[in-house]
Motif scaffolding. Structure first.
Motif, PDB file in Angstrom:
ATOM      1  N   ILE A   1       0.855  -1.187   0.000  1.00 15.50           N
ATOM      2  CA  ILE A   1       0.000   0.000   0.000  1.00 15.50           C
ATOM      3  C   ILE A   1       0.890   1.235   0.000  1.00 15.50           C
ATOM      4  N   TRP A   2       0.692   2.108  -0.958  1.00 12.91           N
ATOM      5  CA  TRP A   2       1.539   3.299  -1.124  1.00 12.91           C
ATOM      6  C   TRP A   2       0.963   4.425  -0.271  1.00 12.91           C
ATOM      7  N   GLY A   3       1.524   4.575   0.923  1.00 14.96           N
ATOM      8  CA  GLY A   3       1.054   5.595   1.839  1.00 14.96           C
ATOM      9  C   GLY A   3       2.079   6.686   2.073  1.00 14.96           C
ATOM     10  N   GLU A   4       1.865   7.420   3.156  1.00 21.77           N
ATOM     11  CA  GLU A   4       2.696   8.582   3.461  1.00 21.77           C
ATOM     12  C   GLU A   4       4.147   8.204   3.722  1.00 21.77           C
ATOM     13  N   ASN A   5       4.379   7.100   4.440  1.00 18.55           N
ATOM     14  CA  ASN A   5       5.755   6.732   4.781  1.00 18.55           C
ATOM     15  C   ASN A   5       6.578   6.398   3.541  1.00 18.55           C
ATOM     16  N   LEU A   6       5.995   5.626   2.629  1.00 23.86           N
ATOM     17  CA  LEU A   6       6.704   5.302   1.388  1.00 23.86           C
ATOM     18  C   LEU A   6       6.955   6.567   0.582  1.00 23.86           C
ATOM     19  N   THR A   7       5.981   7.451   0.538  1.00 24.00           N
ATOM     20  CA  THR A   7       6.136   8.692  -0.229  1.00 24.00           C
ATOM     21  C   THR A   7       7.290   9.532   0.312  1.00 24.00           C
ATOM     22  N   ARG A   8       7.367   9.662   1.634  1.00 25.13           N
ATOM     23  CA  ARG A   8       8.468  10.439   2.229  1.00 25.13           C
ATOM     24  C   ARG A   8       9.825   9.823   1.885  1.00 25.13           C
ATOM     25  N   ARG A   9       9.898   8.507   1.951  1.00 29.78           N
ATOM     26  CA  ARG A   9      11.170   7.840   1.644  1.00 29.78           C
ATOM     27  C   ARG A   9      11.539   8.044   0.178  1.00 29.78           C
ATOM     28  N   LEU A  10      10.569   7.939  -0.716  1.00 34.67           N
ATOM     29  CA  LEU A  10      10.838   8.167  -2.134  1.00 34.67           C
ATOM     30  C   LEU A  10      11.251   9.613  -2.385  1.00 34.67           C
ATOM     31  N   GLN A  11      10.598  10.542  -1.709  1.00 31.47           N
ATOM     32  CA  GLN A  11      10.968  11.948  -1.856  1.00 31.47           C
ATOM     33  C   GLN A  11      12.402  12.181  -1.395  1.00 31.47           C
ATOM     34  N   GLU A  12      12.782  11.483  -0.341  1.00 36.34           N
ATOM     35  CA  GLU A  12      14.164  11.583   0.134  1.00 36.34           C
ATOM     36  C   GLU A  12      15.133  11.029  -0.905  1.00 36.34           C
ATOM     37  N   LEU A  13      14.818   9.852  -1.443  1.00 39.25           N
ATOM     38  CA  LEU A  13      15.719   9.197  -2.390  1.00 39.25           C
ATOM     39  C   LEU A  13      15.816   9.935  -3.719  1.00 39.25           C
ATOM     40  N   PHE A  14      14.706  10.549  -4.151  1.00 35.63           N
ATOM     41  CA  PHE A  14      14.701  11.230  -5.444  1.00 35.63           C
ATOM     42  C   PHE A  14      14.975  12.728  -5.323  1.00 35.63           C
ATOM     43  N   GLY A  15      15.221  13.197  -4.103  1.00 34.79           N
ATOM     44  CA  GLY A  15      15.647  14.576  -3.910  1.00 34.79           C
ATOM     45  C   GLY A  15      14.578  15.620  -4.146  1.00 34.79           C
ATOM     46  N   THR A  16      13.340  15.314  -3.786  1.00 40.90           N
ATOM     47  CA  THR A  16      12.252  16.285  -3.924  1.00 40.90           C
ATOM     48  C   THR A  16      11.763  16.685  -2.535  1.00 40.90           C
ATOM     49  N   PRO A  17      10.994  17.767  -2.413  1.00 40.10           N
ATOM     50  CA  PRO A  17      10.489  18.187  -1.098  1.00 40.10           C
ATOM     51  C   PRO A  17       9.757  17.050  -0.386  1.00 40.10           C
TER      52      PRO A  17
END
Length: 370
Positions: free
Chosen positions: A267-283
């Protein structure tokens, strides 16, 4: 109140329902044998046209659920005019309860059973007593006729309320439906809604459509559990889930997310999104912003998206992930982008993010390996 779900089905229902109230009816079918089971079976077998309800109850010891809460039923009908709640409630945001009145029925027992059933539905959904209505209140139809004929609606509300706040002393998942605890829950229903907040009024953020096991990190409002992935809240009531025991604290998939670890639950929730944002260098805000509402039907397993009918440039994270998967960089999650991600991650290719999703599980695992 025992609830039999052997006749549960989608016949004569709408594809979506966001329950905000409970509507009580009388069937006004006085024929011999026209009890709760007969009505539920008739609905299940497709013998009704343009009518349906979520529950049927009579003077026996068993009520029957004929439609899931996630489906809208044909029970409100048209607006008969006058002062009512028709503009606020209807078939797609309510739960319909039919009290059966077959020949020779015991009114008082059926009345008591209806109150008990409504009380159970309230506990399962979080719908409060003040949003339990007569059919008459919604559209001005004279229904529930037998209750209204006796001037018994106020007594019905008092009877429902007399037990609505009970807490009991059961243990988590024991079948009492009283007490729930964090841990692992196995989904027992075909479609379990994920909501943004721990109540039935909150917006549906996604839907779990498998019967897998999910870790819940906290419980609020009796039976609402927060998913470990940060995807949102699900109702852990025994009507929908089976308690499978406490989470294994040292397991990467079941421990509470901390640091850079995300739950691998699909399930793609907030925690995964934050980690992806960290890895891809976005806010990093845990949100997939500015997504087109027309694409929502492809994204059952994504609960972190913010949907809008107006194009606003898409998401910075999605653009970076599209670049990563060699897809067109428009910032919107649609079938072509999903296909590219599925191809990149080596999962089945169908252009949809289901709830749960093999692609999302692979993406979560990829994040945990970084």
């Amino acid at each position: 109140m025992r609830i039999d779900r052997s006749y549960l089905g989608n016949q004569n229902t709408y594809a979506e329902n966001n329950p905000k109230c409970i509507v009580v009816h009388n069937t006004d079918n006085f024929a011999a044998g026209a009890d709760a089971r007969a009505h539920a079976r008739a609905q299940h077998d497709g013998n009704f046209q343009n009518i349906s309800a979520h529950y049927y109850v009579d003077d026996g010891d068993t009520a029957y659920q004929a439609a899931p809460h996630s489906r809208g039923c044909w029970h409100v009908g048209i607006n008969y005019g006058g002062k009512n709640l028709f503009q606020q409630y209807g078939n797609k945001n309510s739960i319909g309860v039919e009290m059966c009145v077959q020949a020779g029925y015991n009114y008082e027992k059926a009345f008591e059973n209806t109150a008990a059933l409504v009380r159970e539905i309230m506990r399962e959904t979080g719908i409060p007593l003040e949003r339990v209505y007569r059919h008459y209140d919604i559209c001005s139809k004279y229904c529930p006729s037998q209750i209204m004929n006796r001037g018994d609606w106020d007594r019905m509300k008092r009877m429902i309320g007399s037990g609505a706040g009970s807490t009991g002393t059961g243990t988590a998942g024991s079948g009492t439906g009283k007490t729930y605890a964090p841990g692992i829950y196995q989904v027992q229903t075909a479609a379990l809604n994920i909501r943004q907040a721990p109540d039935a009024d909150s917006r549906i953020a996604g839907t779990i459509r498998d019967q897998g096991s999910y870790t819940v990190t906290e419980i609020q409002n009796t039976s609402w559990g927060r998913l470990l992935s940060g995807a949102g809240w699900v109702n852990c009531h025994t009507a929908y889930c089976r308690y499978a025991g406490p989470a294994k604290e040292k397991s990467a998939e079941t421990a509470k997310s901390s640091g850079n670890t995300v739950a691998e639950d699909g399930i793609w929730g907030e925690n995964l999104t934050r980690r992806l944002q960290e890895l891809f260098g976005t806010p990093q805000d845990g949100k997939i912003s500015n997504q087109l509402a027309v694409n929502r039907k492809f994204c059952d397993g994504i609960t972190a998206a913010e949907w809008d009918s107006t194009p606003k440039g898409g998401s910075a994270l999605v653009k970076e992930m599209q670049k990563w998967a060699s897809a067109g960089m428009d910032g919107y999650i649609g079938p072509q982008t999903i296909l590219a991600w599925q191809k990149k991650l080596g999962t089945p290719i169908d252009g949809t993010v289901s709830g749960p999703s093999a692609m999302v599980k692979k993406l979560q695992k990829w994040c945990n390996q970084k």
